[in-house]
Design a protein around this motif. Structure first.
Motif, mmCIF file in Angstrom:
data_model
loop_
_atom_site.group_PDB
_atom_site.id
_atom_site.type_symbol
_atom_site.label_atom_id
_atom_site.label_comp_id
_atom_site.label_asym_id
_atom_site.label_seq_id
_atom_site.Cartn_x
_atom_site.Cartn_y
_atom_site.Cartn_z
ATOM 1 N N GLN A 59 15.507 10.094 -10.039
ATOM 2 C CA GLN A 59 14.524 10.231 -8.959
ATOM 3 C C GLN A 59 13.098 10.078 -9.472
ATOM 4 O O GLN A 59 12.254 9.480 -8.795
ATOM 5 N N ALA A 60 12.819 10.587 -10.668
ATOM 6 C CA ALA A 60 11.466 10.444 -11.211
ATOM 7 C C ALA A 60 11.140 8.980 -11.492
ATOM 8 O O ALA A 60 10.067 8.482 -11.117
ATOM 9 N N ALA A 61 12.071 8.270 -12.147
ATOM 10 C CA ALA A 61 11.828 6.851 -12.448
ATOM 11 C C ALA A 61 11.819 6.013 -11.180
ATOM 12 O O ALA A 61 11.014 5.083 -11.041
ATOM 13 N N GLY A 62 12.719 6.334 -10.238
ATOM 14 C CA GLY A 62 12.763 5.582 -8.989
ATOM 15 C C GLY A 62 11.489 5.726 -8.176
ATOM 16 O O GLY A 62 11.016 4.760 -7.563
ATOM 17 N N LYS A 63 10.928 6.915 -8.156
ATOM 18 C CA LYS A 63 9.679 7.117 -7.402
ATOM 19 C C LYS A 63 8.525 6.357 -8.036
ATOM 20 O O LYS A 63 7.638 5.860 -7.324
ATOM 21 N N GLU A 64 8.508 6.248 -9.362
ATOM 22 C CA GLU A 64 7.460 5.453 -10.011
ATOM 23 C C GLU A 64 7.560 3.984 -9.605
ATOM 24 O O GLU A 64 6.552 3.330 -9.319
ATOM 25 N N VAL A 65 8.783 3.466 -9.566
ATOM 26 C CA VAL A 65 8.966 2.071 -9.160
ATOM 27 C C VAL A 65 8.580 1.886 -7.704
ATOM 28 O O VAL A 65 7.917 0.904 -7.332
ATOM 29 N N ALA A 66 8.984 2.840 -6.849
ATOM 30 C CA ALA A 66 8.658 2.729 -5.423
ATOM 31 C C ALA A 66 7.158 2.827 -5.188
ATOM 32 O O ALA A 66 6.596 2.101 -4.350
ATOM 33 N N ASP A 67 6.477 3.712 -5.896
ATOM 34 C CA ASP A 67 5.027 3.852 -5.726
ATOM 35 C C ASP A 67 4.282 2.610 -6.202
ATOM 36 O O ASP A 67 3.187 2.303 -5.698
ATOM 37 N N ALA A 68 4.845 1.923 -7.182
ATOM 38 C CA ALA A 68 4.179 0.722 -7.696
ATOM 39 C C ALA A 68 4.392 -0.491 -6.801
ATOM 40 O O ALA A 68 3.722 -1.516 -6.987
ATOM 41 N N GLN A 69 5.300 -0.389 -5.834
ATOM 42 C CA GLN A 69 5.564 -1.522 -4.939
ATOM 43 C C GLN A 69 4.420 -1.673 -3.935
ATOM 44 O O GLN A 69 4.040 -0.723 -3.255
ATOM 45 N N THR A 70 3.875 -2.851 -3.838
ATOM 46 C CA THR A 70 2.742 -3.097 -2.941
ATOM 47 C C THR A 70 3.094 -4.029 -1.798
ATOM 48 O O THR A 70 2.628 -3.852 -0.672
ATOM 49 N N VAL A 71 3.910 -5.048 -2.051
ATOM 50 C CA VAL A 71 4.244 -6.043 -1.038
ATOM 51 C C VAL A 71 5.755 -6.116 -0.903
ATOM 52 O O VAL A 71 6.479 -6.104 -1.904
ATOM 53 N N VAL A 72 6.228 -6.175 0.329
ATOM 54 C CA VAL A 72 7.650 -6.320 0.615
ATOM 55 C C VAL A 72 7.856 -7.635 1.347
ATOM 56 O O VAL A 72 7.286 -7.847 2.428
ATOM 57 N N VAL A 73 8.634 -8.536 0.754
ATOM 58 C CA VAL A 73 8.929 -9.833 1.357
ATOM 59 C C VAL A 73 10.361 -9.797 1.865
ATOM 60 O O VAL A 73 11.312 -9.880 1.079
ATOM 61 N N LYS A 74 10.521 -9.679 3.172
ATOM 62 C CA LYS A 74 11.855 -9.572 3.749
ATOM 63 C C LYS A 74 12.602 -10.889 3.618
ATOM 64 O O LYS A 74 12.021 -11.969 3.783
ATOM 65 N N PRO A 75 13.917 -10.840 3.334
ATOM 66 C CA PRO A 75 14.719 -12.063 3.338
ATOM 67 C C PRO A 75 14.728 -12.700 4.717
ATOM 68 O O PRO A 75 14.479 -12.036 5.733
ATOM 69 N N ALA A 76 15.017 -13.999 4.766
ATOM 70 C CA ALA A 76 14.963 -14.730 6.027
ATOM 71 C C ALA A 76 15.910 -14.147 7.057
ATOM 72 O O ALA A 76 15.585 -14.062 8.248
#
Length: 778
Positions: free
Chosen positions: A193-210
């Motif tokens: 959970q600690a590592a996952g939250k760091e990755v999630a917080d660093a996410q800025t843009v979400v490109v949805k699949p078609a």
């Protein structure tokens, strides 16, 4: 002997306030006090001892101030000696419970016969106010006086107790105790959970699949409509892949990571889920989690969570892959188990406390795609596979492992793995001595360990590395074990001018220990090489340290495949990458064709020249009269021509073979499928965590018997178990194995060891017991 009647008024008053049993105890204690005081006085008067000395001789355990108090009462009061020293303290009378409370208590039991004391007290607080308090003993006494005491039927539940019967899973309950005591899976959940939250917080843009941008999106149940699936299939390329089969590193850019359930669930819930994933091989041998659909899947409830279905665990593993927690989960695993390593090796050899074994293995996986491959040692084939390098501590505890698709440069990757191990174990000495598998012991790796990392190591020389070594004996042969002998050698590797080589120009000098078995049918030597001086590790200790791989590390590898589920991989994603090796192969094949053409041309020219220079005159070619039936002898010139023709045929065959290989390679795809090993890496950690929990059960609870994992599954995991839960306790009643009475004795001892450790989960005490075997049928 009748009761001692009191004579003084104070004694008679005290007698009226206490019961018969308490009065007898008070009288006995008073007589003992009187005997002590009279003996001390006699010693004082007759022997002339001081008061303190007389007390020490008579009653050494008696405090001086207590004796002074007894002596004062003995001198100042009247009546018999023992009455003067009576303990006149009387406990206060218990407060009487009002009748309306008693009536309510009786009514609760009549309305619900299975109600227990805790539930009854909560109900009375709602009736009489939050400040109301009554003891469980008072409640039971009121029920007993009214004839409402609960009698549990044979095998039934106590008031407030839930009972669940499982036809197997007894071994899982023992593994749960080990997990609670070590905190292993809890540490994994926290790290995830600690590592996952760091990755999630660093996410800025979400490109949805078609497919997810199709009008209408998901339905109310969260499912994609048929139009979305059509979009998925329509987006497939010539390779048959769409975005759903992409590696997790790419797919995470199209997901809102903050919304993943893994990050939002409680740590305890995630812990049970990770533990269930790791314990899956104990319940099924099927691929993935599919086997949990069977009856054995219900045993997961023993862990205190849910009996997860395969789809739930598959989704959970996919979320772990999207969060990229591979490194974090392995670091947490190493930090937990390195402490156990130190405890298990405290009484062992010095080198066992610092040694770490490094080994690599190649496992196949089956696919119809042209995929990155490696040579699988178990079947000797080059085929699609996964390469894994693992570091295992002294007593066989895996600390780190990394999986790659196909073949990798182990020299480079092992350096990174060793660096990660140092960061994970911190100040611990585990891993200060590396025992490396012979397949990995190349010159470059030995030079890297010696000069770059400055890390002590032991390995075996074989193959090209052994051929490149030069030896010089340094000692005589000495006996080792029963039939073997050892001697010291100096080993030297020549330097290399290759820029990619780590061996210095002046060469690499190391210490070696040669082990041989004289008198064997096929005598051969094994050369162990190390960079440790003789003062740091003796000749026999070098051999002991390397040969310890078999009872420690190799036993772990055997269990991994025989019940540990390591012969099955997880995950299906990947991507096509440029087949770099093909360009090299094509270039080599083209050069091979060019060389074969030049060789054929040269051989043809040599044959033509020979034929011209050795051609006989026309008249010499006619047979002599009267000797037409005799075959003429082959002259040296003819032999040269025949040899040249044979050479031409050989060169032509080589050219044809080179052209066929080139044609075959030119038709090969220019891209190769690289499997995403991320999810498999996570599952490897969870499975090895399970293996170590089983090892913890055997070492700590059973006293360390040698037992294969398959034996543990068949003897313990399959045992039926009854689970009784109350708000304060969880009782695991394991049913015995009627076919192994001797093992039942050891199982009972293991349960006693667990109970002595007073383990708790969710503020409830864990209690383990083995039921008595059922009687024999008449």
């Amino acid at each position: 002997m009748g009761e001692q009647a009191p004579e003084t008024a104070k004694a008679r008053e005290l007698r009226a306030k206490v019961g018969d049993e308490r009065w007898q105890r008070l009288v006995a204690e008073a007589r003992r006090r009187a005997d002590v005081v009279t003996k001390v006085i006699e010693l004082r008067d007759n022997e002339g001892l001081a008061w303190v000395e007389a007390v020490r001789v008579t009653a050494p355990e008696l405090h001086w101030s207590t004796f002074v108090h007894w002596r004062r009462r003995y001198w100042e009061r009247s009546g018999p000696d023992w009455e003067r020293l009576l303990d006149e303290r009387v406990p206060p009378e218990p407060s009487k419970i009002p009748e309306d409370v008693r009536a309510s208590v009786r009514a609760l039991r009549v309305a619900k016969p299975s109600i227990n004391a805790e539930q009854a007290e909560e109900a009375l607080k709602k009736l009489f106010g939050a400040d109301f308090s009554i003891s469980a003993a008072s409640l039971r006494r009121i029920w007993a006086d009214a004839g409402l005491a609960y009698a549990r039927p044979q095998g039934g539940a106590e008031p407030g107790e839930t009972v669940e019967e499982y036809h197997g899973g007894g071994g899982l309950a023992l593994v749960l105790a080990a997990d609670i005591e070590t905190g292993a899976t809890e540490g994994l959940a926290t790290a995830v959970q600690a590592a996952g939250k760091e990755v999630a917080d660093a996410q800025t843009v979400v490109v949805k699949p078609a497919a997810e941008t199709v009008e209408g999106g998901r339905d109310e149940a969260g499912r994609f409509p048929p139009l979305c699936n059509e979009t998925w299939y329509g987006a497939r390329g010539e390779d048959g892949l769409d975005e759903r089969l992409a590696p997790d590193a790419i797919k995470r850019h199209g997901r809102e990571l903050r919304t993943l359930p893994t990050l939002g669930m409680r740590a305890s819930t995630l812990r049970y889920r990770l533990l269930a994933m790791g314990l899956m091989p104990l319940l099924t041998a099927r691929r993935g989690f599919a086997g949990l659909e069977g009856p054995a899947g219900a045993w997961l409830e023993l862990l205190g969570g849910h009996a997860y279905m395969p789809s739930t665990l598959s989704k959970g593993l996919a979320e772990l892959g999207l969060l990229g927690v591979n490194d974090a989960i392995w670091d947490a695993h190493a930090k937990t188990w390195v402490n156990v390593v130190q405890r298990w090796t405290a009484d062992g050899s010095r080198w066992l406390q610092v040694v770490a074994y490094i080994d690599a293995s190649q496992d196949p996986y089956w696919t119809h795609r042209f995929a990155s491959s490696c040579k699988v040692s178990r079947n000797g084939r080059v085929m699609p596979g996964l390469t894994e390098a693992a570091i295992t501590a002294g007593p066989g505890v895996p600390l780190l492992a990394v999986t790659w698709a196909g073949t990798v440069s182990l020299k480079k990757e092992l350096v990174n793995l060793i660096t990660r191990l140092d960061e994970a174990v911190g100040d611990s000495e585990v891993g200060r001595l590396l025992v490396i598998d012979a397949e990995l012991g190349t010159k470059n790796l030995l030079a890297t360990l010696s000069f770059k990392l400055e890390r002590p190591f032991i390995t075996v020389l074989k193959g090209k590395t052994l051929e490149a070594a030069k030896f010089e004996p340094r000692s005589e042969w000495v006996e080792y074990r029963t039939r073997d002998t050892l001697r010291e050698l100096d080993v030297y590797f020549e330097g290399s001018r290759d820029s990619d080589s780590d061996v210095p120009k002046e060469g690499l000098a190391l210490r070696a220990v040669e082990m041989s078995r004289p008198g064997s049918r096929k005598p051969r030597s094994t050369v162990l090489v190390t960079n440790l001086a003789r003062e740091e590790l003796s000749t026999t200790e070098v051999a002991d340290a390397y040969l310890s791989r078999w009872p420690h590390q190799e036993a772990l590898f055997r269990n991994r495949r025989n019940g540990g589920g390591m012969n099955r991989s997880h995950g299906y994603g990947g991507e096509f990458i440029k087949y770099v090796a093909l360009e090299t192969k094509l270039e080599r094949s083209r050069r091979r064709v060019d060389r074969a053409e030049r060789a054929l041309e040269q051989a043809t020219q040599e044959l033509t020249a020979l034929e011209q220079t050795t051609a006989p005159p026309a008249e010499q070619g006619q047979p002599s009269p009267g000797n037409s039936t005799t075959k003429p002898a082959k002259t040296p010139a003819k032999k040269l021509v025949a040899a040249a023709k044979s050479q031409v045929r050989s060169k032509k065959q080589a050219l044809d073979k080179a052209k066929r290989q080139l044609a075959q390679q030119e038709t090969m795809p220019r891209e190769i499928f690289a499997r995403d090993p991320g999810r498999d890496n996570i599952m490897t950690c969870l499975k090895l965590n399970m293996l170590m929990l089983v090892e913890f059960v055997l070492k700590e609870y059973f006293g360390g018997p040698r037992m294969e994992l398959r034996t543990f599954i068949e003897l313990l995991v399959a045992l039926p178990v009854t689970v009784r839960r109350t708000p304060t306790r969880i009782r695991y009643q394991i049913h015995p194995n009627p076919r192994r009475p001797d093992f039942n004795v050891r199982l009972r001892h293991a349960c006693e060891v667990i109970n002595q450790r007073r383990l708790r989960t969710d503020d409830r005490l864990l209690v383990y017991e083995v039921l008595e075997p059922p009687g024999k049928r008449q």
